[in-house]
Scaffold this motif. Structure first.
Motif, PDB file in Angstrom:
ATOM      1  N   THR A 122       2.308   4.933   0.750  1.00 23.95           N
ATOM      2  CA  THR A 122       2.227   5.743   1.974  1.00 23.95           C
ATOM      3  C   THR A 122       2.627   7.179   1.658  1.00 23.95           C
ATOM      4  O   THR A 122       3.206   7.459   0.615  1.00 23.95           O
ATOM      5  N   GLY A 123       2.356   8.081   2.598  1.00 25.66           N
ATOM      6  CA  GLY A 123       2.783   9.480   2.459  1.00 25.66           C
ATOM      7  C   GLY A 123       2.228  10.135   1.218  1.00 25.66           C
ATOM      8  O   GLY A 123       1.047  10.007   0.902  1.00 25.66           O
ATOM      9  N   ALA A 156       0.498   8.008  -1.391  1.00 27.17           N
ATOM     10  CA  ALA A 156      -0.904   7.672  -1.131  1.00 27.17           C
ATOM     11  C   ALA A 156      -1.816   8.759  -1.695  1.00 27.17           C
ATOM     12  O   ALA A 156      -2.872   8.479  -2.248  1.00 27.17           O
ATOM     13  N   ARG A 174       0.834  -1.190   0.000  1.00 24.98           N
ATOM     14  CA  ARG A 174       0.000   0.000   0.000  1.00 24.98           C
ATOM     15  C   ARG A 174       0.873   1.246   0.000  1.00 24.98           C
ATOM     16  O   ARG A 174       1.793   1.365   0.810  1.00 24.98           O
TER      17      ARG A 174
END
Length: 635
Positions: free
Chosen positions: A494-495, A498, A492
């Motif tokens: 991130t940061g 995302a 997934r």
């Protein structure tokens, strides 16, 4: 990989295609030389405010039911299954809110351009910012809409690419520049019929060749293309019930609530009630169009299964796949392929003609008329026609640039989400939050656009640089493994990644919320608008209803007690009294002395909206005491 297979048009196909162009031009010329002969800007840009409900609703439908959707939806369903159908859930709110919030406000202010509202509510600067943003959005979108079908057609049938682009661009420019909004609306009606006919023909013939509708359904179920309700709340998943059903509402509001092309149709209606009814009529039509797109995708799946023409290398992109399928189904039936191509180009024509007309309107009303208030009517009409012509040529230039863009459905939606979102936020800020001020509006719009382009460009760059992240960002459909259920293999994001992976259906919601939040913060810091400074009729009293539980004095602080104006009565003078709603039970007095002269009001409506609760009224500051007495008595 095989070579791209070309199937050729027969003479009959070319004749049917030519007939579409001739008929569209004919309707334009008819309106150019009949009626008032397009001698006034009112007739040229607003169809004399004389349209009835049915043509307006079909025109609303055709405007954004472009070739992009006709090519995009079936290939989306073929590749990923019927999850896309849940977009239909967003149509409820996406059309109810415009019908009962935006239309009453715009219609009662007697506007020509939606951006006039921004000047009445804020100031001229905000109006110009809104206008420029809209022009930018529509000019880019026109290019995509014109180029996409021509490219797919060229790849599959060898139909001359720039021949198709020029034929469409010029025909459209001619009937828009000569016939005005009336011609645009009536050609839209004709083109909607052609679109339905073309899609139905493909589904009927395709299904019968696949062994009937039951067989199509069985194959789709076996191939796990019939999606259940995916309630995953993750905003990074491309299509779930939430992204389509909730994110889609904001996309619909940006299209049907505040987009000039649609607002202009509402305002061309004979009465406010007809405008509201046209919104209701669009609803079932939208659902039918969506179902046709999904069915076409399922019929394609029944024909090819998992061995798509794309995998075999018969076609290069997803958008060409639908056309390949159509040519394949109709290879022994001359004329029907021509009908589908006519259907495809009807979609494109209806969209770009609306774009030309709405662009000519905003340029005229928002940029030119304020600078030259003494311009004669004849000169203004001539200039409007000239503008429609110029935008036609600009569109052809944009079609040339559009060849550099990615997958068509998403490119167009992304542009609408990127620019339509902040514009929706700007209107919501003005309409629902009485204390928002002009500084807040401009800063909010800039922040929304900055956020939009940051995410839009970021996701594009991320997609280009690393295919391993290509599960939930704007995907290129060529990777069949990124099915909705197969996204578990990838970690997934991130940061910031995302944020870049946000589903494109959330763009509109995310960007409009940014505008509202930033706009309100800046307004509160720079001194909120006072109620006495508000132009009557520009705020929709939604906060008053939502905050009913607050004590009166706090609600007054938030100035949520100001309702809207009533629709003017037929034979009323220009100085129209705005009156409090009279409570039947208690004979509380209401103000008669306050009159407001509406300089925008050029003619009067002939009907009031049916819903009494939506027949909101305007109260001026000097009526506040009576308002409070009434509300306290009511409580």
């Amino acid at each position: 990989m095989g070579e791209v297979v070309q199937m050729h048009f027969t003479t009959v196909d070319y004749v049917i295609f030519a007939l579409l162009l001739v008929a569209s031009t004919g309707i334009g010329l008819f309106h150019a030389f009949s009626g008032g002969r397009q001698r006034t800007t009112q007739e040229f840009l607003m169809a004399d405010r004389s349209m009835s409900c049915l043509p307006v609703s079909l025109s609303l439908l055709a405007t954004f039911q472009s070739a992009v959707a006709i090519l995009g939806a079936p290939s989306e369903v073929y590749t990923f299954g019927t999850q896309y159908w849940f977009l239909g859930c967003s149509y409820f709110l996406g059309l109810l809110i415009p019908a009962h919030v935006f239309i009453p406000v715009f219609y009662r202010l007697r506007l020509s351009s939606a951006y006039e509202y921004l000047e009445l509510r804020f100031n001229k600067t905000v109006r110009i910012c809104g206008t420029v943003t809209f022009i930018f959005q529509m000019v880019i979108y026109m290019g995509v809409v014109l180029y996409a079908p021509a490219l797919a057609l060229n790849a599959v049938t060898g139909f001359d690419l720039w021949g198709a682009v020029l034929a469409m661009g010029l025909v459209c420019t001619v009937y828009t520049a000569l016939g005005g909004l009336k011609a645009v609306i009536w050609t839209d009606v004709f083109q909607t019929v052609v679109m339905f006919a073309g899609q139905l023909a493909v589904i009927v013939v395709g299904a019968s060749q696949a062994g009937g509708m039951a067989e199509v359904w069985r194959k789709a179920v076996n191939g796990s293309r019939i999606s259940g309700l995916d309630l995953d709340p993750d905003p990074l998943q491309r299509h779930t019930f939430w992204t389509l059903g909730v994110g889609g509402v904001f996309l619909m509001l940006a299209l049907y609530g505040v987009n000039q092309a649609q607002v202009q149709r509402y305002l061309s209606s004979r009465t406010e009630r007809e405008a509201v009814m046209s919104c209701y009529v669009v609803f079932p039509c939208q659902q039918i169009v969506l179902c046709l797109g999904c069915l076409m995708g399922l019929v394609m799946f029944a024909r090819y299964g998992e061995n798509s023409p794309l995998d075999k290398g018969y076609v290069k992109t997803n958008d060409q796949m639908v056309l390949y399928f159509v040519m394949d189904v109709f290879q022994d039936l001359p004329g029907l392929a021509g009908l589908f191509v006519a259907c495809l180009f009807s979609g494109a024509l209806s969209t770009i003609s609306s774009a030309f007309n709405s662009l000519a309107t905003v340029t005229m009303e928002d940029l030119i008329k304020p600078q030259f208030p003494n311009m004669t009517e004849a000169k203004a009409t001539l200039l409007s026609k000239g503008l429609a012509l110029v935008y036609g040529l600009v569109c052809l230039a944009m079609a040339y640039l559009a060849s550099i863009m990615g997958s068509v459905l998403q490119a167009a939606f992304s542009i609408f989400g990127m620019v339509g979102g902040p514009l929706l936020g700007l209107f919501c800020l003005g309409m629902f939050f009485p204390w928002a001020n002009p500084t807040g509006a401009v800063v909010g719009l800039v922040a929304g656009l900055a956020m939009a382009f940051w995410i839009g460009i970021g996701s594009f760059v991320m997609r280009m640089s690393g295919p391993e992240l290509n599960t939930t960002a704007l995907p290129l459909f060529d990777n069949m493994t990124t099915l909705v259920n197969a996204t578990t293999a990838t970690p997934r994001p991130t940061g910031v990644e995302a944020l870049y992976s946000l589903s494109y259906m959330w763009y509109s919601a995310h960007n409009s919320t940014t505008v509202v939040v930033v706009g309100l913060l800046v307004s509160l810091l720079t001194g909120p608008m006072k109620e006495k400074d508000l132009t009557p009729g520009t705020v929709f009293p939604v906060l008053g209803w939502l905050l009913f539980f607050l004590p009166e004095r706090y609600r007054e602080k938030l100035c949520c007690v100001t309702p809207l104006s009533t629709p003017p009565k037929p034979k009323e003078s220009h100085a129209q009294p705005y009156q409090m709603a009279k409570k039947d039970g208690n004979g509380a007095a209401y103000c008669k002395e306050d009159t407001v002269t509406e300089d925008k009001e050029t003619e009067s409506d002939r009907a009031q909206t049916e819903d009494e609760d939506l027949e909101t009224r305007m109260v001026l500051p000097s009526c506040q005491l009576a308002a409070h007495t009434l509300q306290e008595t009511a409580l």
